[in-house]
Design a protein around this motif. Sequence first.
Motif, PDB file in Angstrom:
ATOM      1  N   GLU A   1       0.831  -1.207   0.000  1.00 27.60           N
ATOM      2  CA  GLU A   1       0.000   0.000   0.000  1.00 27.60           C
ATOM      3  C   GLU A   1       0.861   1.251   0.000  1.00 27.60           C
ATOM      4  O   GLU A   1       0.475   2.289  -0.546  1.00 27.60           O
ATOM      5  CB  GLU A   1      -0.931   0.001   1.217  1.00 27.60           C
ATOM      6  N   GLN A   2       2.045   1.166   0.605  1.00 29.31           N
ATOM      7  CA  GLN A   2       2.968   2.295   0.649  1.00 29.31           C
ATOM      8  C   GLN A   2       3.864   2.361  -0.593  1.00 29.31           C
ATOM      9  O   GLN A   2       4.757   3.201  -0.665  1.00 29.31           O
ATOM     10  CB  GLN A   2       3.852   2.199   1.898  1.00 29.31           C
ATOM     11  N   LYS A   3       3.603   1.466  -1.558  1.00 29.89           N
ATOM     12  CA  LYS A   3       4.382   1.414  -2.810  1.00 29.89           C
ATOM     13  C   LYS A   3       5.844   1.038  -2.567  1.00 29.89           C
ATOM     14  O   LYS A   3       6.711   1.337  -3.382  1.00 29.89           O
ATOM     15  CB  LYS A   3       4.307   2.751  -3.574  1.00 29.89           C
ATOM     16  N   ARG A   4       6.117   0.354  -1.472  1.00 31.66           N
ATOM     17  CA  ARG A   4       7.473  -0.134  -1.183  1.00 31.66           C
ATOM     18  C   ARG A   4       7.524  -1.591  -1.650  1.00 31.66           C
ATOM     19  O   ARG A   4       7.600  -2.528  -0.868  1.00 31.66           O
ATOM     20  CB  ARG A   4       7.782   0.021   0.297  1.00 31.66           C
ATOM     21  N   THR A   5       7.465  -1.773  -2.971  1.00 29.70           N
ATOM     22  CA  THR A   5       7.190  -3.076  -3.552  1.00 29.70           C
ATOM     23  C   THR A   5       8.297  -4.096  -3.304  1.00 29.70           C
ATOM     24  O   THR A   5       8.014  -5.253  -2.962  1.00 29.70           O
ATOM     25  CB  THR A   5       6.932  -2.943  -5.061  1.00 29.70           C
ATOM     26  N   PHE A   6       9.535  -3.715  -3.489  1.00 27.59           N
ATOM     27  CA  PHE A   6      10.614  -4.685  -3.325  1.00 27.59           C
ATOM     28  C   PHE A   6      10.805  -5.063  -1.856  1.00 27.59           C
ATOM     29  O   PHE A   6      11.153  -6.210  -1.547  1.00 27.59           O
ATOM     30  CB  PHE A   6      11.907  -4.154  -3.942  1.00 27.59           C
ATOM     31  N   GLU A   7      10.554  -4.118  -0.951  1.00 28.17           N
ATOM     32  CA  GLU A   7      10.596  -4.445   0.469  1.00 28.17           C
ATOM     33  C   GLU A   7       9.474  -5.420   0.818  1.00 28.17           C
ATOM     34  O   GLU A   7       9.661  -6.351   1.614  1.00 28.17           O
ATOM     35  CB  GLU A   7      10.479  -3.178   1.314  1.00 28.17           C
TER      36      GLU A   7
END
Length: 255
Positions: free
Chosen positions: A180-186
């Motif tokens: 949801e925070q767009k921290r996709t790789f994390e």
Amino acid sequence: MAVYADSVSVIFSKNNTAWGSYFYDPKADALRVTVRPVKNQPLTERLTYSFDNLNDSITTLSLRWENWQIPVRLSVNLKETVMGSIRRELYSGMSELHQNWVQGVNYALANNIVDEEILGWADQAIIMPYMGQRNFLTLSTKAQVLTRLGRNAEADSLMREALPIGSMMELHRYGRQLLEQKRTFEALTVFQKNAQRNPNVFTTNVGLARGYAATGDTKQALKYAKAALPQAPDSVNKQSVSQLIDKLMAGQAVN
């Protein structure tokens, strides 16, 4: 209510235990508002009060009797009211459980209320004598506050401590939060760690499907989504995964 030809004065009295208007005293007035009555309404045989057009912060209190309606618009600052209630409860007996501090923080975060006070609530859930706990829930909650305050290094340090002690569902929810925070790789890294601990089960396969989809690896996303489909615990989850597969095959976003 004082009724006139084309208006009604609605009187809110501090003496709210008085019966009817027999004991009315203008000195006890808390508020007076003037409203316009709505006439020629469908017949209401018995006096009725209703709350109409209700939403989170505004409603209309309507008195209906015979062919009249007397509407009074009521509004409240919901966030301010709820936050005040949370403060009163946290600084009373409700502060005994770390989950209550976390719930207060979550309400504040959901309503974009993030400051040092909210960080203090997150701290209380961890360090409060006898009641605080240093677990995934409390550590990840504080990390969320730190992230919103722009203190990312401190947040990442807390999450490095929290991840090894998180349950499968806690890690899955955290991965979804990162998406949801767009921290996709994390997020994908969290889903991968969860799958290493809990391999080839429904929840972690769905997490991997969403994680790989977010990074653009549709082939891997489909692989794990198809693996999750026969593992679905019920018809609702099965339908959800089927829809996820359909979207992936159509090249649509799934997160």
